[in-house]
Motif scaffolding. Structure first.
Motif, PDB file in Angstrom:
ATOM      1  N   GLU A 165       0.837  -1.210   0.000  1.00 31.71           N
ATOM      2  CA  GLU A 165       0.000   0.000   0.000  1.00 31.71           C
ATOM      3  C   GLU A 165       0.864   1.249   0.000  1.00 31.71           C
ATOM      4  O   GLU A 165       0.543   2.250  -0.658  1.00 31.71           O
ATOM      5  CB  GLU A 165      -0.935  -0.012   1.210  1.00 31.71           C
ATOM      6  CG  GLU A 165      -1.999  -1.104   1.182  1.00 31.71           C
ATOM      7  CD  GLU A 165      -3.048  -0.862   0.117  1.00 31.71           C
ATOM      8  OE1 GLU A 165      -3.025   0.203  -0.535  1.00 31.71           O
ATOM      9  OE2 GLU A 165      -3.907  -1.751  -0.078  1.00 31.71           O
ATOM     10  N   PHE A 166       1.966   1.204   0.737  1.00 37.84           N
ATOM     11  CA  PHE A 166       2.889   2.347   0.765  1.00 37.84           C
ATOM     12  C   PHE A 166       3.476   2.592  -0.620  1.00 37.84           C
ATOM     13  O   PHE A 166       3.521   3.731  -1.109  1.00 37.84           O
ATOM     14  CB  PHE A 166       4.004   2.082   1.780  1.00 37.84           C
ATOM     15  CG  PHE A 166       5.043   3.164   1.844  1.00 37.84           C
ATOM     16  CD1 PHE A 166       4.817   4.322   2.571  1.00 37.84           C
ATOM     17  CD2 PHE A 166       6.250   3.027   1.160  1.00 37.84           C
ATOM     18  CE1 PHE A 166       5.778   5.330   2.619  1.00 37.84           C
ATOM     19  CE2 PHE A 166       7.210   4.022   1.205  1.00 37.84           C
ATOM     20  CZ  PHE A 166       6.973   5.188   1.941  1.00 37.84           C
ATOM     21  N   ALA A 167       3.917   1.517  -1.284  1.00 38.70           N
ATOM     22  CA  ALA A 167       4.499   1.655  -2.624  1.00 38.70           C
ATOM     23  C   ALA A 167       3.464   2.165  -3.621  1.00 38.70           C
ATOM     24  O   ALA A 167       3.781   2.984  -4.493  1.00 38.70           O
ATOM     25  CB  ALA A 167       5.072   0.317  -3.077  1.00 38.70           C
ATOM     26  N   ARG A 168       2.230   1.692  -3.490  1.00 38.92           N
ATOM     27  CA  ARG A 168       1.174   2.123  -4.420  1.00 38.92           C
ATOM     28  C   ARG A 168       0.943   3.630  -4.336  1.00 38.92           C
ATOM     29  O   ARG A 168       0.699   4.296  -5.346  1.00 38.92           O
ATOM     30  CB  ARG A 168      -0.119   1.376  -4.112  1.00 38.92           C
ATOM     31  CG  ARG A 168      -1.263   1.686  -5.061  1.00 38.92           C
ATOM     32  CD  ARG A 168      -2.521   0.940  -4.672  1.00 38.92           C
ATOM     33  NE  ARG A 168      -3.011   1.354  -3.370  1.00 38.92           N
ATOM     34  CZ  ARG A 168      -3.769   2.443  -3.166  1.00 38.92           C
ATOM     35  NH1 ARG A 168      -4.105   3.212  -4.186  1.00 38.92           N
ATOM     36  NH2 ARG A 168      -4.180   2.757  -1.958  1.00 38.92           N
ATOM     37  N   ARG A 169       1.021   4.182  -3.127  1.00 33.09           N
ATOM     38  CA  ARG A 169       0.799   5.629  -2.961  1.00 33.09           C
ATOM     39  C   ARG A 169       1.993   6.452  -3.404  1.00 33.09           C
ATOM     40  O   ARG A 169       1.832   7.604  -3.793  1.00 33.09           O
ATOM     41  CB  ARG A 169       0.486   5.934  -1.493  1.00 33.09           C
ATOM     42  CG  ARG A 169      -0.836   5.382  -1.002  1.00 33.09           C
ATOM     43  CD  ARG A 169      -1.221   5.991   0.348  1.00 33.09           C
ATOM     44  NE  ARG A 169      -0.217   5.739   1.360  1.00 33.09           N
ATOM     45  CZ  ARG A 169      -0.208   4.681   2.172  1.00 33.09           C
ATOM     46  NH1 ARG A 169      -1.160   3.765   2.061  1.00 33.09           N
ATOM     47  NH2 ARG A 169       0.737   4.529   3.079  1.00 33.09           N
ATOM     48  N   ARG A 170       3.187   5.880  -3.345  1.00 31.83           N
ATOM     49  CA  ARG A 170       4.396   6.667  -3.597  1.00 31.83           C
ATOM     50  C   ARG A 170       4.978   6.505  -4.995  1.00 31.83           C
ATOM     51  O   ARG A 170       5.698   7.386  -5.458  1.00 31.83           O
ATOM     52  CB  ARG A 170       5.470   6.285  -2.562  1.00 31.83           C
ATOM     53  CG  ARG A 170       5.109   6.634  -1.131  1.00 31.83           C
ATOM     54  CD  ARG A 170       4.838   8.128  -0.965  1.00 31.83           C
ATOM     55  NE  ARG A 170       4.506   8.478   0.390  1.00 31.83           N
ATOM     56  CZ  ARG A 170       5.383   8.881   1.312  1.00 31.83           C
ATOM     57  NH1 ARG A 170       6.669   8.973   0.981  1.00 31.83           N
ATOM     58  NH2 ARG A 170       5.010   9.196   2.522  1.00 31.83           N
ATOM     59  N   VAL A 171       4.691   5.398  -5.662  1.00 29.61           N
ATOM     60  CA  VAL A 171       5.281   5.140  -6.987  1.00 29.61           C
ATOM     61  C   VAL A 171       4.263   5.495  -8.063  1.00 29.61           C
ATOM     62  O   VAL A 171       3.161   4.923  -8.099  1.00 29.61           O
ATOM     63  CB  VAL A 171       5.723   3.669  -7.115  1.00 29.61           C
ATOM     64  CG1 VAL A 171       6.342   3.427  -8.496  1.00 29.61           C
ATOM     65  CG2 VAL A 171       6.716   3.309  -6.012  1.00 29.61           C
ATOM     66  N   GLY A 172       4.633   6.407  -8.935  1.00 30.61           N
ATOM     67  CA  GLY A 172       3.699   6.974  -9.901  1.00 30.61           C
ATOM     68  C   GLY A 172       3.009   5.966 -10.797  1.00 30.61           C
ATOM     69  O   GLY A 172       1.784   5.959 -10.915  1.00 30.61           O
ATOM     70  N   PHE A 173       3.770   5.079 -11.455  1.00 24.94           N
ATOM     71  CA  PHE A 173       3.137   4.188 -12.435  1.00 24.94           C
ATOM     72  C   PHE A 173       2.248   3.149 -11.750  1.00 24.94           C
ATOM     73  O   PHE A 173       1.257   2.696 -12.324  1.00 24.94           O
ATOM     74  CB  PHE A 173       4.189   3.514 -13.314  1.00 24.94           C
ATOM     75  CG  PHE A 173       4.891   2.337 -12.703  1.00 24.94           C
ATOM     76  CD1 PHE A 173       4.399   1.053 -12.878  1.00 24.94           C
ATOM     77  CD2 PHE A 173       6.048   2.508 -11.956  1.00 24.94           C
ATOM     78  CE1 PHE A 173       5.039  -0.031 -12.329  1.00 24.94           C
ATOM     79  CE2 PHE A 173       6.698   1.428 -11.402  1.00 24.94           C
ATOM     80  CZ  PHE A 173       6.196   0.155 -11.585  1.00 24.94           C
ATOM     81  N   LEU A 174       2.575   2.777 -10.512  1.00 24.22           N
ATOM     82  CA  LEU A 174       1.715   1.843  -9.780  1.00 24.22           C
ATOM     83  C   LEU A 174       0.365   2.477  -9.492  1.00 24.22           C
ATOM     84  O   LEU A 174      -0.686   1.836  -9.590  1.00 24.22           O
ATOM     85  CB  LEU A 174       2.381   1.419  -8.473  1.00 24.22           C
ATOM     86  CG  LEU A 174       3.670   0.610  -8.588  1.00 24.22           C
ATOM     87  CD1 LEU A 174       4.264   0.359  -7.208  1.00 24.22           C
ATOM     88  CD2 LEU A 174       3.424  -0.713  -9.304  1.00 24.22           C
ATOM     89  N   GLN A 175       0.399   3.754  -9.150  1.00 19.32           N
ATOM     90  CA  GLN A 175      -0.844   4.483  -8.883  1.00 19.32           C
ATOM     91  C   GLN A 175      -1.608   4.724 -10.173  1.00 19.32           C
ATOM     92  O   GLN A 175      -2.838   4.600 -10.216  1.00 19.32           O
ATOM     93  CB  GLN A 175      -0.518   5.806  -8.187  1.00 19.32           C
ATOM     94  CG  GLN A 175      -1.723   6.524  -7.606  1.00 19.32           C
ATOM     95  CD  GLN A 175      -1.292   7.750  -6.811  1.00 19.32           C
ATOM     96  OE1 GLN A 175      -0.611   8.626  -7.340  1.00 19.32           O
ATOM     97  NE2 GLN A 175      -1.676   7.804  -5.552  1.00 19.32           N
TER      98      GLN A 175
END
Length: 425
Positions: free
Chosen positions: A24-34
């Protein structure tokens, strides 16, 4: 030197929780994942599965997990899905919702038939064709993680890995193709963007002072301010809602599991417990809408849904055996490529026209590409990006698509998947 590690129930569950938080942390912080709406459980769990693949190939270590809690969490999640399946929503949505929902159900049927047919032609287990069909595409990672083990128990080796890989491909493909296809439909059909009409009205703003000195000692006689009392009351109310809703979900889980076992033993037709739970939940929800037995709190149902989905999906992802995909790479690519082509043709030449061929229809076309290959979050992101391009929001699309794609589609989609698996398995 290969070290064999075995994690017990508590260790495996805590690891799943940690990976879920990191995802969840990576999803909020990494642009292409979001941007592609990749779910947090998929990010955390799948990256860990890749790490295990590296350790295994390097002959460093292999890890075994105790996934006992994965199935109860999965059943709880599908129970909450059923509790949102109110048939009265169909009547409220009007003609557009009915047309769009029928298109979703048709797509689920077509995706499984395409998957089964291509699997037969390519010489692979047709159960794997279903995993690369409605299970992973319209169903997303949740259905992929749920039906994969069932297919493996029916003899389809590597079914979970195939389903998860297909769902991941679908998320990206649906996000990339939705906007461009809708734009092409606008240009090809010479669709006009509706005029945005606004009206100016007067308004009065009232400012309430909540922090003046004169009221600062309120409640000083007891040593507790009103904020503390309100927080305690709110916490108590939240506890009661969570307790009552959780018990209700638990009772439906038990009944649904018993239904699945009885149905399978009686007919020889495999009905997984989580599907049985969803069926019982749908029946209860619609009877409760009619007779008002209990008051369902949608926020609490959503909370339980989010927690159980996150946990079971992370646990499913982290225990993936990715190496089982090696022998299936080419057939899987062929099946998924055809699935994308079929969806594009279906949306462009059938769904768009049935929905009216206008701006709302183009917006919903972008949405169907999102959840027809990935999930409802992808559909919402597609529609938002498409509408932002023209500066006009399609309110009808934002009402219809989530109702059909996230709630009502499973009323036909899941039973159809179960029937297909029994048919070919």
């Amino acid at each position: 030197m290969n070290h064999e590690l075995s994690l017990d129930l508590v260790q495996s569950s805590v690891l799943a929780g940690v990976l879920l938080i990191l995802g969840e942390f990576a999803r909020r912080r990494v642009g292409f994942l979001q941007r592609f709406s990749i779910p947090g459980p998929v990010i955390g769990g799948f990256l860990f599965a890749l790490l295990l693949l590296v350790l295994r190939q390097a002959d460093v270590a292999t890890v075994e997990f105790d996934t006992t809690l994965q199935e109860p969490a999965m059943i709880a999640f599908f129970t909450t899905v059923g509790l949102t399946g109110s048939l009265s929503l169909v009547r409220k949505g009007g003609r557009l919702l009915i047309v769009y929902l029928l298109a979703c159900w048709t797509l689920a049927v077509v995706q499984n038939l395409v998957g089964i047919g291509l699997a037969e032609v390519l010489g692979v287990n047709p159960l794997l064709g279903i995993m690369a069909g409605a299970v992973s595409l319209e169903g997303g990672h949740g259905a992929a993680a749920a039906f994969g083990p069932t297919a493996e128990a029916m003899g389809a080796e590597g079914a979970t890995a195939v389903a998860v890989a297909s769902a991941t491909f679908g998320l990206v493909a649906g996000s990339v193709l939705g906007g461009p296809l809708a734009g092409w439909l606008m240009k090809r059909g010479k669709v006009r963007v509706p005029t945005l009409v606004t009206a100016s009205t007067g308004s009065t703003t009232t400012v309430v002072d909540q922090g003046s000195d004169t009221g600062s000692d309120s409640g000083s006689d007891t040593g507790r301010g009103p904020e503390t009392e309100n927080a305690e009351e709110s916490g108590s109310a939240g506890y009661r809602k969570l307790l009552s809703t959780g018990v209700l979900v638990g009772v439906i889980m038990v009944l649904g599991t018993l239904l699945g076992t009885w149905f399978s033993d009686t007919t020889g037709f495999v009905l997984p417990g989580y599907v049985g739970a969803m069926v019982v939940a749908v029946v209860f929800r619609n009877l409760n809408d009619r007779f008002g037995w209990v008051r369902l709190d949608s926020g609490t149902v959503d909370l339980i849904s989010g927690l159980t989905l996150g946990f079971f999906l992370t646990m499913a992802m982290m225990s993936l055996k990715i190496w089982e995909l090696y022998a299936l790479a080419l057939p899987l690519v062929v099946i998924l490529a055809v699935q994308v082509l079929v969806l594009v043709v279906f949306v462009a030449f059938v769904v768009f026209r049935l929905l009216g061929g206008n701006y709302d229809a183009a917006t919903m076309a972008a949405g169907m590409m999102g959840h027809g290959l990935g999930g409802t979050p992808n559909a919402m992101a597609n529609m938002d990006a498409f509408n932002s391009r023209f500066g006009v929001r399609s309110e009808r699309a934002f009402l219809v698509v989530p109702l059909a794609g996230a709630v009502l589609i499973d009323l036909v989609g899941l039973p159809w998947i179960v029937w297909c698996m029994n048919w070919v398995g």
